[in-house]
Design a protein around this motif. Sequence first.
Motif, PDB file in Angstrom:
ATOM      1  N   ARG C  85      36.333  -7.069 -89.522  1.00 18.63           N
ATOM      2  CA  ARG C  85      36.384  -6.010 -90.535  1.00 18.63           C
ATOM      3  C   ARG C  85      36.435  -4.602 -89.950  1.00 18.63           C
ATOM      4  NH1 ARG C  85      31.957  -7.106 -94.929  1.00 18.63           N
ATOM      5  NH2 ARG C  85      32.943  -5.202 -95.711  1.00 18.63           N
ATOM      6  N   VAL C  86      36.288  -4.515 -88.635  1.00 19.36           N
ATOM      7  CA  VAL C  86      36.356  -3.192 -88.011  1.00 19.36           C
ATOM      8  C   VAL C  86      36.891  -3.381 -86.592  1.00 19.36           C
ATOM      9  CG1 VAL C  86      33.921  -3.273 -87.310  1.00 19.36           C
ATOM     10  CG2 VAL C  86      35.034  -1.074 -87.523  1.00 19.36           C
ATOM     11  N   ASP C  87      37.753  -2.460 -86.154  1.00 20.29           N
ATOM     12  CA  ASP C  87      38.395  -2.582 -84.849  1.00 20.29           C
ATOM     13  C   ASP C  87      37.546  -1.904 -83.758  1.00 20.29           C
ATOM     14  OD1 ASP C  87      40.296  -3.256 -82.963  1.00 20.29           O
ATOM     15  OD2 ASP C  87      41.940  -2.182 -83.922  1.00 20.29           O
ATOM     16  N   VAL C  88      38.014  -1.919 -82.525  1.00 23.93           N
ATOM     17  CA  VAL C  88      37.223  -1.365 -81.420  1.00 23.93           C
ATOM     18  C   VAL C  88      38.002  -0.331 -80.609  1.00 23.93           C
ATOM     19  CG1 VAL C  88      35.839  -3.463 -81.209  1.00 23.93           C
ATOM     20  CG2 VAL C  88      37.911  -3.227 -79.830  1.00 23.93           C
ATOM     21  N   GLU C  89      38.981   0.318 -81.241  1.00 26.83           N
ATOM     22  CA  GLU C  89      39.803   1.282 -80.511  1.00 26.83           C
ATOM     23  C   GLU C  89      39.422   2.716 -80.845  1.00 26.83           C
ATOM     24  OE1 GLU C  89      41.885   0.572 -78.159  1.00 26.83           O
ATOM     25  OE2 GLU C  89      41.666  -1.588 -78.404  1.00 26.83           O
ATOM     26  N   ILE C 107      41.367  -1.412 -92.219  1.00 29.44           N
ATOM     27  CA  ILE C 107      40.515  -1.811 -91.096  1.00 29.44           C
ATOM     28  C   ILE C 107      40.214  -0.554 -90.288  1.00 29.44           C
ATOM     29  CG2 ILE C 107      40.306  -3.233 -89.006  1.00 29.44           C
ATOM     30  CD1 ILE C 107      40.522  -4.864 -91.610  1.00 29.44           C
ATOM     31  N   PRO C 108      38.987  -0.048 -90.349  1.00 29.81           N
ATOM     32  CA  PRO C 108      38.677   1.176 -89.604  1.00 29.81           C
ATOM     33  C   PRO C 108      38.862   0.971 -88.103  1.00 29.81           C
ATOM     34  CG  PRO C 108      36.966   0.724 -91.223  1.00 29.81           C
ATOM     35  CD  PRO C 108      37.843  -0.489 -91.159  1.00 29.81           C
ATOM     36  N   ARG C 109      39.247   2.012 -87.437  1.00 26.64           N
ATOM     37  CA  ARG C 109      39.521   1.971 -86.001  1.00 26.64           C
ATOM     38  C   ARG C 109      38.329   1.523 -85.167  1.00 26.64           C
ATOM     39  NH1 ARG C 109      43.734   4.468 -83.002  1.00 26.64           N
ATOM     40  NH2 ARG C 109      45.605   3.765 -84.070  1.00 26.64           N
ATOM     41  N   ASN C 110      37.149   1.950 -85.553  1.00 30.69           N
ATOM     42  CA  ASN C 110      35.955   1.565 -84.801  1.00 30.69           C
ATOM     43  C   ASN C 110      34.725   1.820 -85.670  1.00 30.69           C
ATOM     44  OD1 ASN C 110      34.751   4.295 -84.189  1.00 30.69           O
ATOM     45  ND2 ASN C 110      36.741   4.585 -83.207  1.00 30.69           N
ATOM     46  N   ARG C 229      29.363  -4.616 -75.150  1.00 30.50           N
ATOM     47  CA  ARG C 229      30.335  -4.200 -76.152  1.00 30.50           C
ATOM     48  C   ARG C 229      29.916  -2.930 -76.882  1.00 30.50           C
ATOM     49  NH1 ARG C 229      33.231  -9.690 -77.812  1.00 30.50           N
ATOM     50  NH2 ARG C 229      33.595 -10.312 -75.662  1.00 30.50           N
ATOM     51  N   ILE C 230      28.653  -2.862 -77.228  1.00 29.35           N
ATOM     52  CA  ILE C 230      28.197  -1.645 -77.914  1.00 29.35           C
ATOM     53  C   ILE C 230      28.292  -0.443 -76.969  1.00 29.35           C
ATOM     54  CG2 ILE C 230      26.209  -0.504 -78.985  1.00 29.35           C
ATOM     55  CD1 ILE C 230      25.404  -3.209 -80.173  1.00 29.35           C
ATOM     56  N   ASN C 231      27.908  -0.641 -75.721  1.00 28.84           N
ATOM     57  CA  ASN C 231      28.025   0.463 -74.760  1.00 28.84           C
ATOM     58  C   ASN C 231      29.481   0.879 -74.563  1.00 28.84           C
ATOM     59  OD1 ASN C 231      25.288   0.653 -74.391  1.00 28.84           O
ATOM     60  ND2 ASN C 231      25.245  -0.533 -72.480  1.00 28.84           N
ATOM     61  N   ALA C 232      30.379  -0.114 -74.491  1.00 27.29           N
ATOM     62  CA  ALA C 232      31.806   0.208 -74.346  1.00 27.29           C
ATOM     63  C   ALA C 232      32.270   1.035 -75.542  1.00 27.29           C
ATOM     64  CB  ALA C 232      32.629  -1.075 -74.230  1.00 27.29           C
ATOM     65  N   LEU C 233      31.830   0.652 -76.732  1.00 19.80           N
ATOM     66  CA  LEU C 233      32.213   1.417 -77.926  1.00 19.80           C
ATOM     67  C   LEU C 233      31.663   2.827 -77.894  1.00 19.80           C
ATOM     68  CD1 LEU C 233      31.925  -1.361 -80.598  1.00 19.80           C
ATOM     69  CD2 LEU C 233      33.929   0.081 -80.197  1.00 19.80           C
TER      70      LEU C 233
ATOM     71  N   PHE D 246      39.902  -3.474 -73.940  1.00 22.05           N
ATOM     72  CA  PHE D 246      39.640  -3.798 -72.540  1.00 22.05           C
ATOM     73  C   PHE D 246      38.225  -3.367 -72.134  1.00 22.05           C
ATOM     74  CE2 PHE D 246      39.953  -3.337 -67.894  1.00 22.05           C
ATOM     75  CZ  PHE D 246      40.541  -4.549 -67.554  1.00 22.05           C
ATOM     76  N   ALA D 247      37.848  -2.157 -72.546  1.00 25.26           N
ATOM     77  CA  ALA D 247      36.481  -1.685 -72.268  1.00 25.26           C
ATOM     78  C   ALA D 247      35.461  -2.633 -72.888  1.00 25.26           C
ATOM     79  CB  ALA D 247      36.294  -0.270 -72.817  1.00 25.26           C
ATOM     80  N   PHE D 248      35.760  -3.055 -74.091  1.00 25.43           N
ATOM     81  CA  PHE D 248      34.888  -3.887 -74.905  1.00 25.43           C
ATOM     82  C   PHE D 248      34.761  -5.302 -74.332  1.00 25.43           C
ATOM     83  CE2 PHE D 248      34.476  -6.700 -78.621  1.00 25.43           C
ATOM     84  CZ  PHE D 248      33.520  -6.074 -79.408  1.00 25.43           C
ATOM     85  N   GLU D 249      35.886  -5.882 -73.917  1.00 26.97           N
ATOM     86  CA  GLU D 249      35.870  -7.263 -73.442  1.00 26.97           C
ATOM     87  C   GLU D 249      35.552  -7.358 -71.957  1.00 26.97           C
ATOM     88  OE1 GLU D 249      36.052  -9.819 -75.305  1.00 26.97           O
ATOM     89  OE2 GLU D 249      37.117  -9.234 -77.122  1.00 26.97           O
ATOM     90  N   VAL D 250      36.120  -6.433 -71.174  1.00 29.66           N
ATOM     91  CA  VAL D 250      35.994  -6.516 -69.717  1.00 29.66           C
ATOM     92  C   VAL D 250      34.919  -5.559 -69.204  1.00 29.66           C
ATOM     93  CG1 VAL D 250      37.201  -6.238 -67.519  1.00 29.66           C
ATOM     94  CG2 VAL D 250      38.392  -7.283 -69.477  1.00 29.66           C
ATOM     95  N   GLY D 251      34.995  -4.319 -69.671  1.00 34.09           N
ATOM     96  CA  GLY D 251      33.959  -3.375 -69.264  1.00 34.09           C
ATOM     97  C   GLY D 251      34.112  -2.813 -67.861  1.00 34.09           C
TER      98      GLY D 251
END
Lengths: 304, 304, 304, 304
Positions: C85-89, C107-110, C229-233, D246-251
Amino acid sequence: MIDYQSIIDTIVTHSKEATNRGIVASYIPELANVSSQKFGIYILDANKKSYSSGEALEGFSIQSISKVLTLAFSFGLVGDELWKRVDVEPSGDPFNHLSLLEQENGIPRNPFINAGAIVIADILVSRLKKPKEEFLSFIQELTNDSSIRYNEKVALSEKRTGYKNYAAASLLKSYGNLHNDVESVLDFYFYQCSLEMNCQQLTSAFYIFMNHGKCQRGKIYLTTNQVKRINALMLTCGFYDEAGEFAFEVGLPGKSGVGGGIVALLPNTYCVATWSPGLNAKGNSKLGMAALEELTTKTGHSIF
Amino acid sequence: MIDYQSIIDTIVTHSKEATNRGIVASYIPELANVSSQKFGIYILDANKKSYSSGEALEGFSIQSISKVLTLAFSFGLVGDELWKRVDVEPSGDPFNHLSLLEQENGIPRNPFINAGAIVIADILVSRLKKPKEEFLSFIQELTNDSSIRYNEKVALSEKRTGYKNYAAASLLKSYGNLHNDVESVLDFYFYQCSLEMNCQQLTSAFYIFMNHGKCQRGKIYLTTNQVKRINALMLTCGFYDEAGEFAFEVGLPGKSGVGGGIVALLPNTYCVATWSPGLNAKGNSKLGMAALEELTTKTGHSIF
Amino acid sequence: MIDYQSIIDTIVTHSKEATNRGIVASYIPELANVSSQKFGIYILDANKKSYSSGEALEGFSIQSISKVLTLAFSFGLVGDELWKRVDVEPSGDPFNHLSLLEQENGIPRNPFINAGAIVIADILVSRLKKPKEEFLSFIQELTNDSSIRYNEKVALSEKRTGYKNYAAASLLKSYGNLHNDVESVLDFYFYQCSLEMNCQQLTSAFYIFMNHGKCQRGKIYLTTNQVKRINALMLTCGFYDEAGEFAFEVGLPGKSGVGGGIVALLPNTYCVATWSPGLNAKGNSKLGMAALEELTTKTGHSIF
Amino acid sequence: MIDYQSIIDTIVTHSKEATNRGIVASYIPELANVSSQKFGIYILDANKKSYSSGEALEGFSIQSISKVLTLAFSFGLVGDELWKRVDVEPSGDPFNHLSLLEQENGIPRNPFINAGAIVIADILVSRLKKPKEEFLSFIQELTNDSSIRYNEKVALSEKRTGYKNYAAASLLKSYGNLHNDVESVLDFYFYQCSLEMNCQQLTSAFYIFMNHGKCQRGKIYLTTNQVKRINALMLTCGFYDEAGEFAFEVGLPGKSGVGGGIVALLPNTYCVATWSPGLNAKGNSKLGMAALEELTTKTGHSIF
């Protein structure tokens, strides 16, 4: 001497043969339940002679066609003040996009995209004591037809599902370009769109745009200059992102609605309304567009 | 009976009094050196009577006005095939933006944005043996005036600095919508834009658009239907992102150029050309726009 | 051995000397009334040692910082389902733009742009019996601090003026990406943003992101993979359209809020929170950004 | 103690079993002819120990990976001056879009979109006497490997078909952000992209980004601060509009190329390069992405 009756009878014959009739709008049940087989066309000329063919006297939901009528009503009430709150340029985008509204700080591109029509609705809500009643009276007077009504079921269905319009109104509000509260303005807006009219009544209402602002009974509603402007807006913005195509193929100012209606006019000459519920990919009546192209090609007349 | 001469003389008087005359284009020296004090207007009516005031016989760089003439020439040569490579919708964006071209996979929005005109140029380069010579002959024949010339200095200046046009042509090429090489097409394009004409010659060239495709000498260049389409395009797209405003204020199909020229027409009635080098913020001649608004207001006639 | 205390004391000294302190958010009175002279910084390291300087124990409105906490709470509850429901870019756009939401069909970008955080709020409203109470308990437990409270005045002010959030929620609803009604979701959302915390409490709450999902008391809230993943976001999207700049200058995952707070963390090493109410043009705390740059430069450590 | 060899051997085994291997780039014959069955992976750790599996010593076209190397070279030469001509924000858009370039007046979003890399190429063309020779020497020195070469065939193929790059360079030129002529800059750019390297050589070249700017032989090319910035850019912008993913999956900070290569690094720990020619929908190596996700999941280490 152009034989309008023969031309529109041929158009109706062609419409009956059409196999690809477009897709009927399905976002509310009241629209979804209309048969795609319906087709009507009505011409009212400058001498008040009329020509009718097909289901031209059957009522349908005029939807966005109402935007021209609220524009005319509010333009008559507030004059050029109106253009401080809405622009006059084609949007180059589908009718429901909010992007431009953000880019342009809450000034809708034109009064025929939803956001623009909502601003016009807001102006009427500010100006009128009983907006819904007074707007209906305006239409009844313009057409000299007191039988015209809102369709409450349609209005309530739109209210339940019209989230994009809530989004547009909220965004306008965030930019200070909505002076009343979102609920009141959208209540009026959903009612205006729910107006039920037939092809005959639509040509009657649009007679003022063909006749320099004067209705059939001779009352002046708008100046020549105001009519020029509304007609220019219909030509450049009346068909969403297919406005160029309509100008190019048909060559008349006009306005379409998602209920399948289209009204168009040749200044000083005639008004024409068509109804065919199936829509093309851009949301305009498929057979209605084809009918009007056939009409201007056969008569050899357009504004160009 | 409208007294055109008196109206345009008044317009010239008003133009002389104007203090805010806009900004003369300065991106090439040949345009930058033109005086912003210049003003000319010329009307050629359907009966071939003409009216002239101000510097109506002084030549200037017609620039984007040439796009209507290459469109007419190529439309006559290839017919509706042309619309597979260029669309007919207003862009809703400044004239040099490439964004839409990317979004729409290399099909320019209309033939009057630069990318669209470059596609039209490409069609002529493909079709003609000597594109520059043949296009010039077409203009000379259309106007019955063999004195019309390209301005080579202007063409070469544009070539040196026209990087956005190189970008547009390269992008078209990347989408397969440019069949010749970038250099040849732009060479032709810069020459077409460099055409030097005066107001009288422009009304002469645009006479076909007012007269169903037939020039003053009676030769038929385009069908009624083709003229309808070109006029529709001028109305919806002839003034970049100010097309709506022009339709709204003036109500005539027309085309502007960065050299300060504007040509417009009322079908079956007249062609008019104005020249005033100062441009407004959207790149259209400031006093030219005002003059045409005054003209349609005073005559009381527009296409609407 | 890095002397954090000395570094943050220097930072506080520098902050006191700063003349250009940015602009305090003024869209609601509760934020507008905070003095731009305030500055606090607090570090909590992996060994639970802490360092404090300036007004690090004074509470403020955490606003968008709450988005990381609702994300963590909902990620723990629903797992990877969430990413349908939400993207990670990164959005590459200011935080309140709805354009992308339209382009990308709701779908929101992040999860850190408003529309994304509203979807996360919707998930919590669906999952929790008493969303506001349970989320507050989660925060109190995470920080082991039962004094943390919503600021009702702030929440109500946002509710009265947050039209862009109504627009975003309505648009999400129109795309079917909001399962509860607009009012309920926004009620929760405005409360989450109104949380009042100080720098010390923020480092306490964000300790789990520095410590592989385990809080100070050893309870595991998230897996190592979820924390990654949260840190990457946070790194790619935590600072609106200044995320690249923050990664580039500071080099830590972090999140800012319009109340002037920023929290950031160096995995396995420390959490840091700063508070300075003046914002830069992109809506991030001006002195907070500078403080964190000074911190990573002086310590010589970042994630890169 | 992590057993890198065993991990990468497992990765190679998995890659052999993969049935969906993505699509090999086909816009030039030299890339189209590479077998999608190829797969290599190579790790070089901070202690200069190396681990190799699959076709890690087979050369391929590094394409966009070269953008990190030209950035490093030019950053070393001109320092922070560079950031006046190119920004550091993720683009949120596919790598070849020119829209943002127009919106932002010719300042590319970051040095890894094509337009940004072309600006970097322009800087090198301005600074170096023999740009192609000197850049090649830089790479050979960095890797201590004089066998590395440009692939002229690849460079010439790109030159013949790279119209979008001509469009980007022309647009940059129109904004004054290209100081040399389009042809010279693109000649250099197409050569840099044509560099042929294998996985081992790539880890050797990227060793400086893992090692605070110092190469394997101890020579210092960049400061710690400069390396932080380049790594931040790789993380936020290294994978086009899949950077967040990529940041999210690989980091890890990394960079991909259309030839199927990916290089990534864990600061102070290791460099890793993978090669698998099949690309996913966003233009990044499908199996390469999967391999790096497997690597960071199995080792349990990422920058987060």
